[in-house]
Design a protein around this motif. Structure first.
Motif, PDB file in Angstrom:
ATOM      1  N   ILE A 122      -1.192  -0.136   8.220  1.00 17.08           N
ATOM      2  CA  ILE A 122      -0.024  -1.004   8.017  1.00 17.08           C
ATOM      3  C   ILE A 122       1.017  -0.343   7.113  1.00 17.08           C
ATOM      4  CG2 ILE A 122      -0.832  -2.267   5.955  1.00 17.08           C
ATOM      5  CD1 ILE A 122       0.100  -4.854   7.438  1.00 17.08           C
ATOM      6  N   SER A 123       0.620   0.718   6.396  1.00 14.48           N
ATOM      7  CA  SER A 123       1.549   1.406   5.489  1.00 14.48           C
ATOM      8  C   SER A 123       2.076   2.678   6.148  1.00 14.48           C
ATOM      9  CB  SER A 123       0.822   1.754   4.177  1.00 14.48           C
ATOM     10  OG  SER A 123       1.474   2.829   3.522  1.00 14.48           O
ATOM     11  N   ALA A 160      -6.950   0.822   9.659  1.00 12.19           N
ATOM     12  CA  ALA A 160      -6.726   0.905   8.212  1.00 12.19           C
ATOM     13  C   ALA A 160      -7.160   2.291   7.729  1.00 12.19           C
ATOM     14  CB  ALA A 160      -7.450  -0.220   7.459  1.00 12.19           C
ATOM     15  N   ALA A 161      -6.639   3.279   8.398  1.00  8.23           N
ATOM     16  CA  ALA A 161      -7.106   4.667   8.244  1.00  8.23           C
ATOM     17  C   ALA A 161      -6.744   5.283   6.907  1.00  8.23           C
ATOM     18  CB  ALA A 161      -6.541   5.521   9.375  1.00  8.23           C
ATOM     19  N   GLY A 162      -5.736   4.717   6.222  1.00 10.24           N
ATOM     20  CA  GLY A 162      -5.344   5.265   4.929  1.00 10.24           C
ATOM     21  C   GLY A 162      -4.854   6.696   5.066  1.00 10.24           C
ATOM     22  N   ARG A 218     -12.850   1.785   7.566  1.00  6.68           N
ATOM     23  CA  ARG A 218     -13.524   2.051   6.286  1.00  6.68           C
ATOM     24  C   ARG A 218     -12.679   1.439   5.174  1.00  6.68           C
ATOM     25  NH1 ARG A 218     -14.525   8.206   4.134  1.00  6.68           N
ATOM     26  NH2 ARG A 218     -12.470   7.911   3.215  1.00  6.68           N
ATOM     27  N   PHE A 242      -9.031  -6.545   3.646  1.00  5.39           N
ATOM     28  CA  PHE A 242      -7.668  -6.853   3.212  1.00  5.39           C
ATOM     29  C   PHE A 242      -6.916  -7.711   4.228  1.00  5.39           C
ATOM     30  CE2 PHE A 242      -8.342  -2.665   0.971  1.00  5.39           C
ATOM     31  CZ  PHE A 242      -8.535  -3.239  -0.277  1.00  5.39           C
ATOM     32  N   CYS A 243      -7.522  -7.942   5.383  1.00  3.58           N
ATOM     33  CA  CYS A 243      -6.856  -8.773   6.401  1.00  3.58           C
ATOM     34  C   CYS A 243      -7.070 -10.245   6.064  1.00  3.58           C
ATOM     35  CB  CYS A 243      -7.442  -8.493   7.780  1.00  3.58           C
ATOM     36  SG  CYS A 243      -7.086  -6.835   8.366  1.00  3.58           S
ATOM     37  N   ILE A 294       1.353   5.871   3.892  1.00  2.00           N
ATOM     38  CA  ILE A 294      -0.014   6.436   3.871  1.00  2.00           C
ATOM     39  C   ILE A 294      -0.345   7.069   5.226  1.00  2.00           C
ATOM     40  CG2 ILE A 294      -1.551   4.518   4.561  1.00  2.00           C
ATOM     41  CD1 ILE A 294      -3.114   5.159   1.881  1.00  2.00           C
ATOM     42  N   GLN A 337      -4.362  -6.921  12.492  1.00  2.00           N
ATOM     43  CA  GLN A 337      -4.484  -8.223  13.157  1.00  2.00           C
ATOM     44  C   GLN A 337      -3.590  -8.328  14.393  1.00  2.00           C
ATOM     45  OE1 GLN A 337      -4.970 -10.888   9.178  1.00  2.00           O
ATOM     46  NE2 GLN A 337      -3.381  -9.349   9.249  1.00  2.00           N
ATOM     47  N   VAL A 351     -12.538  10.324  -3.162  1.00  2.00           N
ATOM     48  CA  VAL A 351     -12.863   9.241  -2.215  1.00  2.00           C
ATOM     49  C   VAL A 351     -13.889   9.734  -1.193  1.00  2.00           C
ATOM     50  CG1 VAL A 351     -11.916   7.777  -0.375  1.00  2.00           C
ATOM     51  CG2 VAL A 351     -10.644   8.066  -2.513  1.00  2.00           C
ATOM     52  N   ALA A 401       0.668  -0.213  12.465  1.00  2.00           N
ATOM     53  CA  ALA A 401       0.410  -1.572  12.962  1.00  2.00           C
ATOM     54  C   ALA A 401      -0.444  -2.342  11.967  1.00  2.00           C
ATOM     55  CB  ALA A 401      -0.312  -1.532  14.308  1.00  2.00           C
ATOM     56  N   TRP A 431       0.818  -1.215   0.000  1.00  2.00           N
ATOM     57  CA  TRP A 431       0.000   0.000   0.000  1.00  2.00           C
ATOM     58  C   TRP A 431       0.849   1.261   0.000  1.00  2.00           C
ATOM     59  CZ3 TRP A 431      -4.738   1.739  -1.056  1.00  2.00           C
ATOM     60  CH2 TRP A 431      -5.756   0.793  -1.234  1.00  2.00           C
ATOM     61  N   GLY A 434     -11.050  -1.370   4.860  1.00  4.39           N
ATOM     62  CA  GLY A 434      -9.748  -1.915   5.229  1.00  4.39           C
ATOM     63  C   GLY A 434      -9.807  -3.363   5.699  1.00  4.39           C
ATOM     64  N   LEU A 449     -17.565   8.210  -0.773  1.00  9.75           N
ATOM     65  CA  LEU A 449     -17.882   7.472   0.455  1.00  9.75           C
ATOM     66  C   LEU A 449     -18.620   8.328   1.494  1.00  9.75           C
ATOM     67  CD1 LEU A 449     -14.546   5.458   0.839  1.00  9.75           C
ATOM     68  CD2 LEU A 449     -16.708   4.696  -0.162  1.00  9.75           C
ATOM     69  N   GLN A 477     -11.661   9.607   6.567  1.00 13.53           N
ATOM     70  CA  GLN A 477     -12.658   9.454   7.643  1.00 13.53           C
ATOM     71  C   GLN A 477     -12.089   9.852   8.996  1.00 13.53           C
ATOM     72  OE1 GLN A 477     -11.355   6.434   6.100  1.00 13.53           O
ATOM     73  NE2 GLN A 477      -9.925   6.691   7.770  1.00 13.53           N
TER      74      GLN A 477
END
Ligand code: SAM
Length: 288
Positions: free
Chosen positions: A80-81, A55-57, A123, A128-129, A84, A108, A28, A105, A14, A125, A32, A61
């Motif tokens: 996780i990125s 997974a806030a990107g 939102r 993808f886990c 981002i 998971q 986006v 983080a 990502w 995310g 959304l 949001q």
């Protein structure tokens, strides 16, 4: 400020889509908007609340939540990125909200047990886990008793024909086949009817609701949609990455041709259907 690092998180695919996703924030956020409003109300996010955003990107949001909880509340944005998440920090700063912190983080392995958040959201995310139940359990562990969770994921391929075209075309050009459209860790992994509700129950939630929300994406043309996906659609970018550039271009051209069926006199409109899954931590008769 650079995001706090967590053990075991390295470079992530990502990272390559981070700039693209952030650059398309206004697209986006308008795409959304309705589902985000629904997510925030399903999670009972209110003034003064402490909220975990997984997974806030690039923080679209996150900023909405920061404004809703106000200066007396706080948001922890996790992703996780690293790239981002750095953009999420910058975007929050640029938006003038000062109650956002970030943490690098894997959803998971959040390691936030006992943090007593009032609400947790994710939102687009969770799907993808590879093991979403672990992510939901980690989010549950981070909530106070009675705290609420709401997550937005894609529903089924037939209700999301553009995303389905992207996936099947990319896989075909890459010489790959998916055993099922609902493979773990992929775009539609939580879209199969009943799956999200079952996972929420397994993770200890009650008062579970899973509601579909339509989220059409309006753009001038299919080319604009592909510009967004080519820079921001990590799962599709990853499938095509091993191919030589001319073969990648063939795949994008093939997608564009198929996506043209959504063009009308008013421009281009790609139908999408998302699910908002929500629940409250604890037994069904517990009070919040
Ligand atoms: C489609 S973007 C959504 C970003 C943001 N929530 C939004 O709606 O604008 C997916 C995000 O999930 C993150 N992600 C993917 N797998 C993850 C994982 N296992 N743990 C945490 N974040 C993850 C990606 O890094 C990316 O930022």
């Amino acid at each position: 400020m650079a995001p706090t690092a967590a053990a075991g998180v390295q470079h992530h695919p990502w990272d390559k889509a981070a700039e693209g996703w952030s650059r398309h924030s206004s697209l986006v956020n308008s795409w959304l908007h309705d589902v985000t409003v629904r997510m925030l109300s399903s999670a009972s996010i209110a003034e003064g609340g402490r909220v975990l955003d997984v997974a806030a990107g690039a923080g679209g949001q996150t900023i909405d939540i920061a404004r809703r909880v106000g200066p007396g509340g706080a948001v922890l944005a996790v992703d996780i990125s690293a790239r981002i998440l750095q953009l999420a920090s910058e975007n929050a700063h640029a938006a003038g909200v000062s109650n956002v912190t970030t943490q690098l983080a894997d959803a998971q392995q959040l390691g936030l047990a006992g943090a007593s958040f009032d609400a947790a959201v994710s939102r687009l995310g969770l799907m993808f886990c590879p093991q979403p139940v672990l992510a939901l359990r980690e989010m549950a562990a981070a909530l106070r008793p009675g705290g609420r969770l709401a997550a937005v994921v894609f529903s089924q391929p037939q209700a999301n024909p553009c995303v389905a075209i992207l996936m099947t075309t990319a896989l075909r050009h890459a010489g790959r086949t998916a055993a099922s459209p609902f493979e773990p860790g992929t775009l539609f992994s939580l879209g199969k009817p009943g799956v999200l509700a079952e996972l929420l129950e397994l993770a200890g939630f009650s008062d579970i609701k899973v509601e579909p929300v339509t989220a059409p994406m309006h753009l001038p043309s299919s080319r604009h949609y592909l510009d967004f996906i080519r820079s921001s659609g990590s799962p599709i970018m990853e499938i095509l990455a091993p191919l030589p550039v001319p073969a990648q271009n063939d795949a994008w051209a093939d997608m564009e041709e198929q996506l043209n069926r959504f063009t009308s006199a008013d421009g281009w409109c790609g139908p999408n259907e998302l699910l908002v899954g929500s629940g409250r931590l604890g037994a069904a008769d517990a009070t919040a």
